[in-house]
Design a protein around this motif. Structure first.
Motif, PDB file in Angstrom:
ATOM      1  N   VAL A 102      -5.891   2.084 -22.910  1.00  0.00           N
ATOM      2  CA  VAL A 102      -5.568   0.856 -22.904  1.00  0.00           C
ATOM      3  C   VAL A 102      -4.771   0.813 -24.542  1.00  0.00           C
ATOM      4  O   VAL A 102      -3.684   0.196 -24.828  1.00  0.00           O
ATOM      5  N   GLU A 103      -5.331   1.472 -25.511  1.00  0.00           N
ATOM      6  CA  GLU A 103      -4.789   1.345 -26.810  1.00  0.00           C
ATOM      7  C   GLU A 103      -3.506   2.113 -27.097  1.00  0.00           C
ATOM      8  O   GLU A 103      -2.712   1.844 -27.695  1.00  0.00           O
ATOM      9  N   GLN A 104      -3.525   3.340 -26.330  1.00  0.00           N
ATOM     10  CA  GLN A 104      -2.260   4.076 -26.154  1.00  0.00           C
ATOM     11  C   GLN A 104      -1.356   3.187 -25.548  1.00  0.00           C
ATOM     12  O   GLN A 104      -0.038   3.402 -26.179  1.00  0.00           O
ATOM     13  N   ALA A 132      -3.895  -6.827 -20.479  1.00  0.00           N
ATOM     14  CA  ALA A 132      -3.479  -7.467 -19.088  1.00  0.00           C
ATOM     15  C   ALA A 132      -3.178  -6.565 -18.212  1.00  0.00           C
ATOM     16  O   ALA A 132      -3.362  -6.700 -16.772  1.00  0.00           O
ATOM     17  N   ILE A 133      -2.415  -5.331 -18.665  1.00  0.00           N
ATOM     18  CA  ILE A 133      -2.010  -4.231 -17.577  1.00  0.00           C
ATOM     19  C   ILE A 133      -3.267  -3.470 -16.862  1.00  0.00           C
ATOM     20  O   ILE A 133      -3.359  -3.191 -15.791  1.00  0.00           O
ATOM     21  N   ASP A 134      -4.382  -3.489 -18.001  1.00  0.00           N
ATOM     22  CA  ASP A 134      -5.406  -2.853 -17.457  1.00  0.00           C
ATOM     23  C   ASP A 134      -5.945  -3.755 -16.030  1.00  0.00           C
ATOM     24  O   ASP A 134      -6.290  -3.352 -15.146  1.00  0.00           O
ATOM     25  N   ASP A 176       0.541 -13.617  -9.623  1.00  0.00           N
ATOM     26  CA  ASP A 176       0.653 -14.336 -10.872  1.00  0.00           C
ATOM     27  C   ASP A 176       0.444 -13.542 -12.219  1.00  0.00           C
ATOM     28  O   ASP A 176       1.099 -14.065 -13.122  1.00  0.00           O
ATOM     29  N   LEU A 177      -0.431 -12.677 -12.278  1.00  0.00           N
ATOM     30  CA  LEU A 177      -0.639 -11.674 -13.351  1.00  0.00           C
ATOM     31  C   LEU A 177       0.481 -11.098 -13.572  1.00  0.00           C
ATOM     32  O   LEU A 177       0.919 -10.958 -14.854  1.00  0.00           O
ATOM     33  N   LEU A 184       5.034 -12.695 -20.899  1.00  0.00           N
ATOM     34  CA  LEU A 184       4.577 -11.955 -22.110  1.00  0.00           C
ATOM     35  C   LEU A 184       5.497 -11.067 -22.747  1.00  0.00           C
ATOM     36  O   LEU A 184       5.558 -11.485 -24.305  1.00  0.00           O
ATOM     37  N   LEU A 185       5.697 -10.333 -22.023  1.00  0.00           N
ATOM     38  CA  LEU A 185       6.816  -9.135 -22.833  1.00  0.00           C
ATOM     39  C   LEU A 185       8.014  -9.963 -23.069  1.00  0.00           C
ATOM     40  O   LEU A 185       8.462  -9.531 -24.325  1.00  0.00           O
TER      41      LEU A 185
END
Length: 216
Positions: A102-104, A132-134, A176-177, A184-185
């Protein structure tokens, strides 16, 4: 041959599909690939270039898929205690791999939007794009396995009906997500929001901060 990235520049809107449509496509591919053998020990065969965001997304969902099945296995009430402890350690390592990944992915977004100047009234989001992608990756797994439940021939009609209702909710949640992530992007790209990423500090994984480990 490894596939090239479709999102290797800052012009996300030039692509025919949204970023989350691309994510969901890759997540579904990883889930299907895993279930060819449906074995937690199956080695990954990532079809994307090592340095591409697609590679990271595929790996992210593969890790989630394997861990999904770890979680199934460890809930066996008759599991051998030694096997159960070994599996718990595998789950712990998987959780750390997931966090690192996730950090990458967040690092990718920070680089992608590195030349964006936030507007004076820009706001911060409650979570970073990658976290959020997680959740989007986990939703793809929930949808896959809930759909499996709706297709069972050994379950009662009541079970099938309940699972169909749950599947409909999961699909709506995915939509929705996905919309929220794409928005957000767009907001980050336009400077309406800014990214601020906090690295995870899991103290129980660190021998210097877990008292059970440093007191030995």
């Amino acid at each position: 041959m490894n596939r090239k990235s479709a999102y290797n520049n800052k012009e996300l809107n030039n692509n025919k599909m949204s970023f989350t449509e691309h994510c969901n496509e890759i997540f579904n591919q990883a889930i299907r690939d895993y279930h060819v053998k449906d074995d937690v020990d199956t080695p990954i065969s990532n079809p994307y270039d090592r340095d591409s965001i697609e590679n990271r997304l595929y790996l992210k969902c593969w890790i989630d898929t394997v861990q999904w099945h770890y979680e199934d296995l460890i809930r066996d009430p008759h599991i051998n205690p030694v096997d159960g402890m070994n599996l718990k350690h595998r789950i712990d390592r998987s959780n750390q791999d997931r966090t690192d990944l996730v950090e990458q992915i967040d690092s990718y977004f920070r680089q992608l939007f590195s030349d964006v100047t936030p507007l004076p009234d820009a706001t911060i989001n409650t979570e970073s794009p990658a976290w959020a992608i997680d959740r989007l990756s986990i939703l793809a797994l929930k949808i896959y396995h809930m759909r499996e439940q709706t297709e069972r021939t050994d379950a009662t009609p009541e079970h099938i009906a309940r699972c169909k209702d749950k599947l409909a909710v999961l699909i709506e949640q995915q939509k929705d997500l996905s919309t929220a992530i794409d928005q957000l992007l767009d907001d980050i790209k336009a400077g309406r929001k800014y990214m601020k990423v906090y690295r995870q500090m899991k103290m129980y994984n660190d021998p210097a901060t877990n008292p059970v480990l440093y007191k030995k």
